[in-house]
Design a protein around this motif. Structure first.
Motif, short mmCIF file in Angstrom:
data_model
loop_
_atom_site.label_atom_id
_atom_site.label_comp_id
_atom_site.label_asym_id
_atom_site.label_seq_id
_atom_site.Cartn_x
_atom_site.Cartn_y
_atom_site.Cartn_z
N PRO A 147 1.03 -1.34 0.11
CA PRO A 147 -0.06 0.13 0.06
C PRO A 147 0.78 1.25 -0.01
O PRO A 147 1.85 1.39 0.69
CB PRO A 147 -0.56 -0.02 1.28
N THR A 148 0.54 2.44 -0.81
CA THR A 148 1.25 3.64 -0.80
C THR A 148 0.42 4.65 0.01
O THR A 148 0.69 5.58 0.30
CB THR A 148 1.31 4.09 -2.45
N TYR A 149 -1.07 4.56 0.01
CA TYR A 149 -1.90 5.40 0.60
C TYR A 149 -3.33 4.48 1.20
O TYR A 149 -3.49 3.64 0.45
CB TYR A 149 -2.75 6.19 -0.47
N THR A 209 -10.25 2.46 1.65
CA THR A 209 -9.68 2.49 0.29
C THR A 209 -8.14 2.18 0.65
O THR A 209 -7.62 3.07 1.13
CB THR A 209 -10.15 3.82 -0.29
N LEU A 211 -4.69 2.39 -1.97
CA LEU A 211 -4.11 2.21 -3.11
C LEU A 211 -2.73 1.46 -3.04
O LEU A 211 -1.85 1.81 -2.08
CB LEU A 211 -3.70 3.71 -3.55
N ASP A 213 0.59 -1.15 -5.15
CA ASP A 213 1.47 -1.52 -6.33
C ASP A 213 1.26 -3.20 -6.00
O ASP A 213 1.12 -3.39 -5.04
CB ASP A 213 2.70 -1.24 -6.39
N GLY A 248 -4.49 -1.51 -8.85
CA GLY A 248 -3.88 -0.38 -8.08
C GLY A 248 -4.78 0.11 -6.95
O GLY A 248 -4.67 1.23 -6.21
N ARG A 249 -6.04 -0.47 -6.66
CA ARG A 249 -6.99 -0.01 -5.99
C ARG A 249 -7.91 -1.05 -5.24
O ARG A 249 -8.40 -1.94 -5.91
CB ARG A 249 -7.68 1.09 -6.34
N SER A 251 -11.15 -1.23 -2.48
CA SER A 251 -12.20 -0.83 -1.59
C SER A 251 -13.08 -1.80 -0.89
O SER A 251 -13.35 -2.73 -1.27
CB SER A 251 -13.01 0.03 -2.61
#
Length: 289
Positions: A147-149, A209, A211, A213, A248-249, A251
């Protein structure tokens, strides 16, 4: 203090919504004995309810808890501003202090993720109700991608949030964000909280949520299902209500409804953090053997 044959002797500090549900959960435990419920207002509804349930009560606050000890464990269900003083008072007594306020102090514990570490520490922090609902899910996801965010939005019924909870919202957000970063390794985490006055009162919902890679849908779904099952072992009303895994996401949303006891169904926020607290102290009986 308790022996192998005895139930652990515990106290609840705080007689608000969280403290009284704790008293009810402890009463149902076969491993714990509630020896004191401590508040600061002798005329409070919480202390009256605790007395009606048959528990010893006091309006003497932390001083009364220290004087009535030592206890095997004390649950702090007061507010973040008071918790440091409570730990300073209880630390010399040898008790285990379970922090249900969002202070960020103590060793952060989320059952199902690092609950096995609890027995090695005497000052345990349970983050927040949103943290207890979100972190098992987010930790499971982070084991299968990078995760980046992360964004977490918790929505609870206004009727489930007492005065201390409302006063501690800033600490709630800061402590939950920090815990999410720690358990997921994510550099950027944002937490938001909504208190809904809707009628009928909505269940406790947490929408996440992520985000990331390197998302692989099948392993993410498998890990998430296992994490949800682990939480349901002590909070049966925990359910994953939606999941979308895209490039990339991710939810995901969960709902927690209170089951059993005195809590209304919409009070899942109280149910999940209190269930986690009682479980951790119950496990101390096993660790002591």
């Amino acid at each position: 203090m308790a022996t192998d044959e005895q139930r652990l002797r515990v106290a609840v500090l705080g007689a608000g919504l969280i403290g009284i549900d704790l008293a009810d959960k402890i009463r149902q435990s076969g491993k714990l004995e509630l020896s004191l419920v401590a508040g600061r207002d002798r005329d409070s509804l919480g202390l009256r309810r605790a007395a009606e349930m048959g528990h010893p009560t006091t309006a003497g606050g932390i001083r009364a808890v220290v004087d009535a000890g030592p206890f095997d464990a004390v649950f702090d269900a007061t507010n973040a501003e008071s918790h440091a003083d409570h730990w300073a008072a209880l630390r010399p007594t040898g008790t285990t202090l379970i922090d249900l306020t969002p202070t960020g102090l103590g060793t952060v514990i989320v059952p199902g993720v690092n609950g096995h570490q609890a027995a090695a520490h005497r000052h345990l922090n349970l983050v927040s109700c949103g943290g207890q609902a979100a972190i098992p899910v987010l930790h499971a996801i982070s084991r299968r991608c990078t995760p980046t965010y992360i964004e977490v939005v918790s929505t609870g019924a206004s009727a489930s949030a007492g005065r201390a909870t409302r006063l501690n919202l800033d600490q709630y957000i800061a402590t939950t964000s920090a815990a999410i970063r720690t358990f997921t390794g994510t550099p950027d985490a944002k937490v938001m909280v909504n208190l809904s006055p809707a009628r009928p009162a909505p269940p406790f919902r947490v929408a996440m949520t992520v985000l990331a890679d390197g998302i692989r849908p099948a392993p993410v779904r498998t890990n998430l299902a296992a994490a949800a099952q682990a939480v349901r072992a002590y909070t049966p009303g925990f359910q994953v209500t939606s999941l979308a895994v895209d490039q990339g996401r991710i939810s995901v949303a969960v709902e927690v409804t209170a089951s059993g006891g005195r809590l209304p169904h919409h009070a899942g926020s109280i149910d999940i953090i209190n269930a986690a607290a009682v479980l951790l102290v119950e496990q101390l009986t096993t660790a002591a053997r």
